[in-house]
Design an enzyme around this catalytic site. Sequence first.
Site: not given
Ligand code: FBP
Length: 517
Positions: A75, A139, A170, A191-192, A194
């Site tokens: 993300g 992803r 991941d 990065k994230t 979260d």
């Molecule tokens: P990353 O771990 O890849 O940074 O993504 C986090 C996140 O934003 C989460 O908070 C959320 O659950 C998920 O991505 C949503 O994913 P998608 O963009 O596939 O809907």
Amino acid sequence: MDSPLQQARLAYKPQVPAILENLSEAILVPNAPTGLEEAIVKLFPKTHSVRKLSIQKEGTQPGRKLTVGVFFSGGPAAGGHNVLSGLFDGIKQIHPDSNLIGFLDGPKGLIENKRKILEKSDIDAVRNQGGFDLIGSSRVKIESKEQFEAAAKTVRENSLDALVVIGGDDSNTNAAFLAEVLPISVIGVPKTIDGDLRSQEIEISFGFDSACKTYAEMIGNIEKDTLSTKKYYHFIKLMGRSASHIALECALLTQPNLTLIGEEKQPLTKIVAEIVDLIVQRKKTGKEYGVILLPEGLIEFIPEIRDLISLLNQLLAKEPKPEEAISQLNEENRTLFFSLPEKIQKQLLFERDPHGNIQVSKIETEKFLLELVERGLKEKNIKINAAVHFFGYEGRSCLPSNFDANYCYALGLFAALAAREKATGVILAIKNLSLPPQEWDLAAIPISSLMHFEMRSGKEKAVIAKALVDLQSPSFLRFLRDRADWKLEDSYRMPGPIQFFGALDLTDTAPLAISWR
Ligand code: FBP
């Protein structure tokens, strides 16, 4: 045409740690080895002996032309473009003929050799801008032998010296496996939004600060709205797939009436009873409104549902037909499954992401909780007006805060240095982030040292352990100290939008998560 603010941000000059001001004067030196679990050592025959690398000043190092590949994974998170600009400026500083190749749409671009040579004009157009749109992201997981071979082919065809992987837990796990098979340096960048890619050395991942500040602005506005009209209970679900860092940070920034923190692992009945009691008590003081925050990962922390999800994960990995998977649940779990609202039942069965994670952003926990709370209130003859919200995508691609703009540019410069130093199988860590950037401290950490074994898609896999909210951390203890007061008092706080110009205590604040010791 960019907005006036976007244009003004293009001109912002990120502040950098003193040691990165002149890359030719910096080197990386290995520290003492860190012991790794035997099972992890076996998985990384080539890179298990990678050591933590510290940065230090040392004479003037010769520059060499570098060809570096880079991709985003997962993300978006605000600041990603500054990692690219720091990396670009860094490799050009090391040698003016160096090249930066962006692989398009995430790991897929590396596998399919879909790429874009990033020129100065490309980079100049995205300095301090949000999003990952210059090269895109996905992803996709690099998993099969064919995919690893394809990645190696791309590396050869582009004569890469280094590959920089900008991703979460991941994706950095993937980077560690790439480092095993690619004959070049593979460098991870944390990065994230979260905030769950953390360790002793990695204080916070980039994007967390900007996302939390964006959500906190919206929560503060809602608080003011409900205080004005006094008629709604707002149930606000916040992103953060596994950990509740975002919910905790937003709680500290906005002081709502109640914030659920998944890591407290409360059973569902207790969570519902707490919300019902809050509403009853507030009603007694004449308040029929309020604001409640919950993390999207809450559902996975509720002990009984956690077990159900983990069983479903295993069954769905073997048996793609959901009905078949359900029929194989034991009686207790089947009863629980069918006691859930139908919509939630369906959402629990949604396809897992390529890394085997349940997609909690697609589960409407906020609605589920509201339904149970309304049921509980009905028994007491109480009705509420409620509004549900989900803040997630709103905060991932915003203009990066100064904190993220500086942090990401420094990560990019550091990645350039790590490429020159041929570091591999490492993730970049910057410490002392609550101090001014000039005082930040840098190290490159073996990715394998962050790994543990976890069940994914029904199998034990070595992955980077997600860092959950530490219930002993200074920020959680601060929350614990104050939360009882926020229930009945309206101690709402409006942090307002991210500020880019003005006094430093408005523009350059670090996340609260790392500001208290
Ligand atoms: P990353 O771990 O890849 O940074 O993504 C986090 C996140 O934003 C989460 O908070 C959320 O659950 C998920 O991505 C949503 O994913 P998608 O963009 O596939 O809907």
